[in-house]
Design a protein around this motif. Structure first.
Motif, short mmCIF file in Angstrom:
data_model
loop_
_atom_site.label_atom_id
_atom_site.label_comp_id
_atom_site.label_asym_id
_atom_site.label_seq_id
_atom_site.Cartn_x
_atom_site.Cartn_y
_atom_site.Cartn_z
N LEU A 34 65.17 25.63 14.88
CA LEU A 34 65.85 26.01 13.64
C LEU A 34 66.28 27.48 13.67
O LEU A 34 67.39 27.80 13.24
CB LEU A 34 64.95 25.72 12.44
CG LEU A 34 64.62 24.24 12.22
CD1 LEU A 34 63.63 24.09 11.06
CD2 LEU A 34 65.86 23.41 11.99
N VAL A 35 65.43 28.35 14.18
CA VAL A 35 65.77 29.77 14.28
C VAL A 35 66.97 29.96 15.21
O VAL A 35 67.83 30.82 14.96
CB VAL A 35 64.55 30.59 14.77
CG1 VAL A 35 64.96 32.00 15.18
CG2 VAL A 35 63.49 30.64 13.68
N ALA A 36 67.06 29.14 16.24
CA ALA A 36 68.18 29.24 17.19
C ALA A 36 69.48 28.67 16.60
O ALA A 36 70.54 28.78 17.22
CB ALA A 36 67.84 28.50 18.48
N GLY A 37 69.38 28.09 15.40
CA GLY A 37 70.58 27.55 14.76
C GLY A 37 70.80 26.07 15.00
O GLY A 37 71.82 25.52 14.59
N ASP A 38 69.85 25.43 15.68
CA ASP A 38 69.97 23.98 15.91
C ASP A 38 69.67 23.22 14.63
O ASP A 38 68.88 23.66 13.80
CB ASP A 38 68.98 23.52 16.99
CG ASP A 38 69.30 24.10 18.35
OD1 ASP A 38 70.47 24.49 18.59
OD2 ASP A 38 68.37 24.17 19.18
N SER A 39 70.27 22.07 14.51
CA SER A 39 69.99 21.21 13.35
C SER A 39 68.71 20.41 13.59
O SER A 39 68.22 20.31 14.73
CB SER A 39 71.15 20.23 13.13
OG SER A 39 71.20 19.29 14.20
N LEU A 40 68.21 19.83 12.54
CA LEU A 40 67.05 18.95 12.66
C LEU A 40 67.36 17.78 13.59
O LEU A 40 66.52 17.36 14.38
CB LEU A 40 66.61 18.46 11.28
CG LEU A 40 65.39 17.53 11.24
CD1 LEU A 40 64.18 18.18 11.89
CD2 LEU A 40 65.09 17.13 9.81
N ASP A 41 68.58 17.28 13.50
CA ASP A 41 68.98 16.16 14.37
C ASP A 41 68.90 16.53 15.85
O ASP A 41 68.47 15.71 16.67
CB ASP A 41 70.39 15.68 14.03
CG ASP A 41 70.44 14.93 12.71
OD1 ASP A 41 69.43 14.30 12.35
OD2 ASP A 41 71.48 14.99 12.04
N ILE A 42 69.29 17.74 16.19
CA ILE A 42 69.20 18.18 17.59
C ILE A 42 67.74 18.23 18.02
O ILE A 42 67.38 17.77 19.10
CB ILE A 42 69.90 19.53 17.79
CG1 ILE A 42 71.41 19.35 17.67
CG2 ILE A 42 69.54 20.14 19.14
CD1 ILE A 42 72.20 20.63 17.69
N PHE A 43 66.88 18.79 17.17
CA PHE A 43 65.45 18.83 17.48
C PHE A 43 64.93 17.41 17.71
O PHE A 43 64.23 17.16 18.69
CB PHE A 43 64.66 19.51 16.37
CG PHE A 43 63.18 19.35 16.53
CD1 PHE A 43 62.48 20.13 17.42
CD2 PHE A 43 62.49 18.40 15.79
CE1 PHE A 43 61.10 19.97 17.59
CE2 PHE A 43 61.12 18.23 15.95
CZ PHE A 43 60.42 19.02 16.85
N LEU A 44 65.26 16.50 16.82
CA LEU A 44 64.76 15.13 16.94
C LEU A 44 65.31 14.43 18.18
O LEU A 44 64.60 13.63 18.80
CB LEU A 44 65.08 14.34 15.67
CG LEU A 44 64.36 14.84 14.41
CD1 LEU A 44 64.92 14.15 13.17
CD2 LEU A 44 62.86 14.64 14.52
N ASP A 45 66.54 14.75 18.55
CA ASP A 45 67.09 14.21 19.80
C ASP A 45 66.33 14.75 21.02
O ASP A 45 66.09 14.03 21.98
CB ASP A 45 68.57 14.55 19.94
CG ASP A 45 69.47 13.73 19.03
OD1 ASP A 45 69.01 12.70 18.49
OD2 ASP A 45 70.63 14.13 18.85
N ASP A 46 65.96 16.03 20.96
CA ASP A 46 65.24 16.65 22.07
C ASP A 46 63.79 16.18 22.16
O ASP A 46 63.20 16.18 23.24
CB ASP A 46 65.27 18.17 21.93
CG ASP A 46 66.62 18.78 22.25
OD1 ASP A 46 67.51 18.07 22.77
OD2 ASP A 46 66.79 19.99 21.97
N PHE A 47 63.22 15.79 21.02
CA PHE A 47 61.82 15.36 20.97
C PHE A 47 61.70 14.03 20.23
O PHE A 47 61.25 13.97 19.07
CB PHE A 47 60.96 16.44 20.28
CG PHE A 47 60.97 17.75 21.00
CD1 PHE A 47 60.14 17.96 22.09
CD2 PHE A 47 61.82 18.77 20.61
CE1 PHE A 47 60.14 19.17 22.77
CE2 PHE A 47 61.83 19.99 21.29
CZ PHE A 47 60.99 20.18 22.37
#
Length: 71
Positions: A34-47
């Motif tokens: 989130l600090v890097a500007g990624d969305s929650l969706d990107i985080f969930l895709d990564d994990f």
């Protein structure tokens, strides 16, 4: 959602780092995304082992904690 369904901490898992329950994903990874500007969706895709419900509940829990500390 109960806290134990959201996060876990066990010395045998990731050296005791706070992780999303049932995973080896540190909660810090969500904050870093989130600090890097990624969305929650990107985080969930990564994990993909972290559920959206867990991630949102963790953010809500963190916000409630911060609000309580300020009051």
């Amino acid at each position: 959602m109960k806290k134990e369904q959201i996060v876990a901490q066990d010395p045998g898992v990731m050296h005791g780092t706070l992780v999303f329950a049932g995973t080896r994903v540190p909660v810090e990874s969500l904050i870093q995304h989130l600090v890097a500007g990624d969305s929650l969706d990107i985080f969930l895709d990564d994990f993909p082992t972290v559920s959206r419900e867990q991630a949102v509940a963790y953010l809500q829990m963190t916000l409630e904690f911060a609000d309580a500390r300020v009051a």
